[in-house]
Enzyme design. Sequence first.
Site, PDB file in Angstrom:
ATOM      1  N   ASN A  45      50.439   7.628 -22.624  1.00  0.00           N
ATOM      2  CA  ASN A  45      48.991   7.469 -22.768  1.00  0.00           C
ATOM      3  C   ASN A  45      48.583   7.418 -24.233  1.00  0.00           C
ATOM      4  O   ASN A  45      47.805   6.550 -24.659  1.00  0.00           O
ATOM      5  CB  ASN A  45      48.258   8.627 -22.086  1.00  0.00           C
ATOM      6  CG  ASN A  45      48.408   8.625 -20.588  1.00  0.00           C
ATOM      7  OD1 ASN A  45      48.718   7.599 -19.979  1.00  0.00           O
ATOM      8  ND2 ASN A  45      48.214   9.779 -19.974  1.00  0.00           N
ATOM      9  N   GLY A 254      42.299  14.361 -22.518  1.00  0.00           N
ATOM     10  CA  GLY A 254      42.875  14.994 -23.694  1.00  0.00           C
ATOM     11  C   GLY A 254      43.779  14.055 -24.475  1.00  0.00           C
ATOM     12  O   GLY A 254      43.798  14.084 -25.715  1.00  0.00           O
ATOM     13  N   ASP A 255      44.535  13.205 -23.772  1.00  0.00           N
ATOM     14  CA  ASP A 255      45.391  12.229 -24.450  1.00  0.00           C
ATOM     15  C   ASP A 255      44.536  11.221 -25.225  1.00  0.00           C
ATOM     16  O   ASP A 255      44.892  10.828 -26.346  1.00  0.00           O
ATOM     17  CB  ASP A 255      46.263  11.489 -23.440  1.00  0.00           C
ATOM     18  CG  ASP A 255      47.173  12.414 -22.653  1.00  0.00           C
ATOM     19  OD1 ASP A 255      47.557  13.472 -23.190  1.00  0.00           O
ATOM     20  OD2 ASP A 255      47.489  12.082 -21.494  1.00  0.00           O
ATOM     21  N   ALA A 256      43.423  10.796 -24.631  1.00  0.00           N
ATOM     22  CA  ALA A 256      42.537   9.858 -25.314  1.00  0.00           C
ATOM     23  C   ALA A 256      41.906  10.500 -26.544  1.00  0.00           C
ATOM     24  O   ALA A 256      41.820   9.877 -27.614  1.00  0.00           O
ATOM     25  CB  ALA A 256      41.448   9.382 -24.353  1.00  0.00           C
TER      26      ALA A 256
END
Length: 294
Positions: A45, A254-256
């Site tokens: 991601n 959270g990954d973004a």
Amino acid sequence: MSGGPRVVVVGDVATDVVVVLSGEPAPGSDRPAAIRSRGGGAGANVAAHLARLGTPVTLAGCVGDDAPGAGLAAELSAAGVGLRLRTVPGEATGTIVSLVEPGGQRSMLADRGANLLLRPDDAPTLLPGQHLHLSGYTLLDEGPRVAGLAALRAALDAGCTVSLDPASTGPLTRYGVERWLADTGGATLLLPNADEALLLTGCADAEAAARVLARAHRIVAVSLGADGALWASGDALLHRPAHPTDVVDTTGAGDAFAAGLLAAWLRAPDGDPGDLLDAGLALAAEVVRRPGAR
């Protein structure tokens, strides 16, 4: 550093099966849901978002010798991610089932598959001027832990900057907080969510936790979900509110956030912390509007 990626991401590659429930779960009965399969895995991601934002990136990880692994590799390559994915014979590609309740809160069911077989030689040798982003999941299982620690130490030895997300409170608790803190103390940029920051410090609130973590890391950016995010560095502490959005699915938020902030920070390491937080928050707000992590 010339030639090669600006960022090397070491982390999981998986298929996300996103189940968006139409109402509360109905144990023992049926509940209509919208079900979609999407590319996922925390490492993948972040890499996909970085590529989309124009940051040259290579992803190191493992997939199984199956159709999902081939499909995920093709998807990531088409998105502009450089790939260093080892296909593991006889193993299945990781699969994550994300159960999303009304309001966007999700629960994860993880079969990490080939991700658990990551080896130290799966990660490329980093050069000065490159950046390592290490997905915390890599450290939370004995299988890939050796590879994750080797990548971390090699990056630090080469003088590279390192970003790290703690991944998830459940596996982090099982792994051991003190052990994890000892393993990761050299990371430049720590990217926990509020629950992870509290667990790692024993503090009662996220601001206090961010300050404590900033004693061991140059920068700490704590994502607070609907409450925005915190930046802590040295004695400085800054809060930015979340960007307005319609929340459908928080999978991958959270990954973004990590990718948006990281891309902005790599362009401007001395940039305004509020602007850097806003870059992460803007991408997170975009991702949660629809099912899937990217």
